[in-house]
Design a protein around this motif. Structure first.
Motif, PDB file in Angstrom:
ATOM      1  N   TYR A 106       2.354  15.468  39.500  1.00 45.24           N
ATOM      2  CA  TYR A 106       3.416  16.212  40.178  1.00 45.24           C
ATOM      3  C   TYR A 106       4.046  17.231  39.238  1.00 45.24           C
ATOM      4  N   CYS A 107       4.324  18.398  39.769  1.00 49.05           N
ATOM      5  CA  CYS A 107       5.033  19.424  39.008  1.00 49.05           C
ATOM      6  C   CYS A 107       6.479  18.954  38.828  1.00 49.05           C
ATOM      7  N   PRO A 108       7.000  18.964  37.598  1.00 47.90           N
ATOM      8  CA  PRO A 108       8.376  18.506  37.379  1.00 47.90           C
ATOM      9  C   PRO A 108       9.427  19.486  37.922  1.00 47.90           C
ATOM     10  N   PHE A 109       9.002  20.695  38.297  1.00 47.59           N
ATOM     11  CA  PHE A 109       9.947  21.704  38.768  1.00 47.59           C
ATOM     12  C   PHE A 109      10.048  21.739  40.291  1.00 47.59           C
ATOM     13  N   CYS A 110       8.889  21.786  40.967  1.00 48.98           N
ATOM     14  CA  CYS A 110       8.917  21.903  42.433  1.00 48.98           C
ATOM     15  C   CYS A 110       8.369  20.658  43.137  1.00 48.98           C
ATOM     16  N   ARG A 111       7.898  19.684  42.376  1.00 49.88           N
ATOM     17  CA  ARG A 111       7.364  18.419  42.881  1.00 49.88           C
ATOM     18  C   ARG A 111       6.068  18.583  43.678  1.00 49.88           C
ATOM     19  N   HIS A 112       5.384  19.710  43.500  1.00 53.52           N
ATOM     20  CA  HIS A 112       4.084  19.906  44.142  1.00 53.52           C
ATOM     21  C   HIS A 112       3.128  18.844  43.587  1.00 53.52           C
ATOM     22  N   PRO A 113       2.321  18.210  44.465  1.00 56.67           N
ATOM     23  CA  PRO A 113       1.506  17.072  44.015  1.00 56.67           C
ATOM     24  C   PRO A 113       0.261  17.426  43.199  1.00 56.67           C
ATOM     25  N   ASP A 114       0.042  18.688  42.912  1.00 58.91           N
ATOM     26  CA  ASP A 114      -1.168  19.064  42.190  1.00 58.91           C
ATOM     27  C   ASP A 114      -0.820  20.014  41.046  1.00 58.91           C
ATOM     28  N   SER A 115      -1.663  20.019  40.032  1.00 61.18           N
ATOM     29  CA  SER A 115      -1.501  20.965  38.925  1.00 61.18           C
ATOM     30  C   SER A 115      -2.872  21.221  38.324  1.00 61.18           C
ATOM     31  N   ARG A 116      -2.964  22.304  37.571  1.00 59.95           N
ATOM     32  CA  ARG A 116      -4.227  22.685  36.943  1.00 59.95           C
ATOM     33  C   ARG A 116      -4.064  22.583  35.431  1.00 59.95           C
ATOM     34  N   VAL A 117      -5.051  21.979  34.765  1.00 58.15           N
ATOM     35  CA  VAL A 117      -5.016  21.867  33.310  1.00 58.15           C
ATOM     36  C   VAL A 117      -5.446  23.200  32.717  1.00 58.15           C
ATOM     37  N   VAL A 118      -4.569  23.768  31.882  1.00 59.33           N
ATOM     38  CA  VAL A 118      -4.836  25.051  31.244  1.00 59.33           C
ATOM     39  C   VAL A 118      -5.434  24.844  29.853  1.00 59.33           C
ATOM     40  N   ASP A 119      -4.945  23.816  29.136  1.00 57.59           N
ATOM     41  CA  ASP A 119      -5.390  23.567  27.769  1.00 57.59           C
ATOM     42  C   ASP A 119      -5.238  22.083  27.458  1.00 57.59           C
ATOM     43  N   SER A 120      -6.181  21.525  26.706  1.00 61.65           N
ATOM     44  CA  SER A 120      -6.111  20.126  26.261  1.00 61.65           C
ATOM     45  C   SER A 120      -6.357  20.073  24.767  1.00 61.65           C
ATOM     46  N   ARG A 121      -5.540  19.283  24.077  1.00 61.24           N
ATOM     47  CA  ARG A 121      -5.709  19.103  22.632  1.00 61.24           C
ATOM     48  C   ARG A 121      -5.384  17.669  22.257  1.00 61.24           C
ATOM     49  N   VAL A 122      -6.100  17.183  21.262  1.00 60.91           N
ATOM     50  CA  VAL A 122      -5.815  15.863  20.717  1.00 60.91           C
ATOM     51  C   VAL A 122      -4.657  16.017  19.737  1.00 60.91           C
ATOM     52  N   THR A 123      -3.722  15.077  19.757  1.00 63.67           N
ATOM     53  CA  THR A 123      -2.593  15.140  18.829  1.00 63.67           C
ATOM     54  C   THR A 123      -3.082  14.951  17.400  1.00 63.67           C
ATOM     55  N   ASP A 124      -2.236  15.301  16.444  1.00 70.39           N
ATOM     56  CA  ASP A 124      -2.611  15.238  15.030  1.00 70.39           C
ATOM     57  C   ASP A 124      -3.081  13.856  14.602  1.00 70.39           C
ATOM     58  N   ASP A 125      -2.424  12.809  15.105  1.00 69.22           N
ATOM     59  CA  ASP A 125      -2.816  11.459  14.694  1.00 69.22           C
ATOM     60  C   ASP A 125      -3.966  10.899  15.526  1.00 69.22           C
ATOM     61  N   GLY A 126      -4.411  11.654  16.526  1.00 70.37           N
ATOM     62  CA  GLY A 126      -5.572  11.266  17.310  1.00 70.37           C
ATOM     63  C   GLY A 126      -5.331  10.175  18.335  1.00 70.37           C
ATOM     64  N   THR A 127      -4.086   9.831  18.584  1.00 71.28           N
ATOM     65  CA  THR A 127      -3.801   8.728  19.501  1.00 71.28           C
ATOM     66  C   THR A 127      -3.455   9.181  20.908  1.00 71.28           C
ATOM     67  N   ALA A 128      -3.356  10.479  21.124  1.00 67.47           N
ATOM     68  CA  ALA A 128      -2.957  10.972  22.442  1.00 67.47           C
ATOM     69  C   ALA A 128      -3.605  12.329  22.706  1.00 67.47           C
ATOM     70  N   ILE A 129      -3.585  12.705  23.977  1.00 68.63           N
ATOM     71  CA  ILE A 129      -4.079  14.020  24.386  1.00 68.63           C
ATOM     72  C   ILE A 129      -2.912  14.788  24.986  1.00 68.63           C
ATOM     73  N   ARG A 130      -2.701  15.977  24.484  1.00 73.00           N
ATOM     74  CA  ARG A 130      -1.636  16.850  24.975  1.00 73.00           C
ATOM     75  C   ARG A 130      -2.279  17.858  25.925  1.00 73.00           C
ATOM     76  N   ARG A 131      -1.791  17.894  27.154  1.00 69.97           N
ATOM     77  CA  ARG A 131      -2.350  18.816  28.146  1.00 69.97           C
ATOM     78  C   ARG A 131      -1.287  19.805  28.600  1.00 69.97           C
ATOM     79  N   ARG A 132      -1.656  21.059  28.598  1.00 71.73           N
ATOM     80  CA  ARG A 132      -0.799  22.117  29.125  1.00 71.73           C
ATOM     81  C   ARG A 132      -1.241  22.331  30.560  1.00 71.73           C
ATOM     82  N   ARG A 133      -0.313  22.259  31.504  1.00 71.77           N
ATOM     83  CA  ARG A 133      -0.646  22.349  32.923  1.00 71.77           C
ATOM     84  C   ARG A 133       0.100  23.495  33.587  1.00 71.77           C
ATOM     85  N   SER A 134      -0.473  23.943  34.693  1.00 72.21           N
ATOM     86  CA  SER A 134       0.135  25.015  35.474  1.00 72.21           C
ATOM     87  C   SER A 134       0.212  24.563  36.927  1.00 72.21           C
TER      88      SER A 134
END
Length: 170
Positions: free
Chosen positions: A2-30
């Motif tokens: 869900y979009c935290p701004f408009c609560r739309h139930p869908d989003s698109r992944v723009v970028d994915s990166r592994v965090t520095d310690d390798g324990t998580a994935i950070r995703r930039r969504r639109s």
């Protein structure tokens, strides 16, 4: 997602990166609805099933606290404890299970702790292996001495200097 701004139930992944310690994935969504961007962080959950049956998230801090008790009065640094907790978590995650028992956590501590400090290892092992008598301690000490002697003989055979573990080998 869900979009935290408009609560739309869908989003698109723009970028994915592994965090520095390798324990998580950070995703930039639109969000396709409002066009705003937001970030999510995804981690794999690791849960511990306690003896009482209660399930709680794995905590490195709890591992460190338990090992710190075994290391009381021993020359073990906080950095070494943090590294040990990281190794334990890595070992547990490598099993591929999302839930482990508290007994498995305790047993996973034993290997790295043994490499860190023999006395702390014996203290910790006495709890997790359920030592009930002096003979249990003596048997474990005899096993440690035999394994250390084997390690030394293999090291000498290879022509390498014998590493010191900082423990008296009486």
């Amino acid at each position: 997602m869900y979009c935290p701004f408009c609560r739309h139930p869908d989003s698109r992944v723009v970028d994915s990166r592994v965090t520095d310690d390798g324990t998580a994935i950070r995703r930039r969504r639109s969000c396709p609805e409002c066009g705003r961007r937001f970030t999510t962080v995804e981690t794999a959950a690791l849960s511990v099933i306690k003896r009482s049956g209660v399930i709680e998230p794995f905590s490195r801090a709890k591992v460190i606290a338990g090992v710190r008790k075994a290391c009381q009065g021993r020359p073990v640094s906080e950095d070494a404890l943090a590294l040990l907790a990281q190794r334990v978590e890595d070992e547990l995650r490598a099993t591929g299970c999302s839930e482990v028992t508290s007994q498995e956590v305790g047993l996973a501590v034993l290997g790295p702790l043994r490499e860190l400090d023999d006395v702390a290892y014996l203290r910790f092992a006495s709890v997790y292996r359920g030592f009930e008598s002096l003979e249990d301690f003596e048997a474990e000490i005899a096993l440690q001495r035999a394994e250390r002697a084997l390690e030394r003989s293999e090291t000498v055979e290879r022509g390498r200097p014998v590493p010191s573990r900082g423990v008296d080998d009486r």
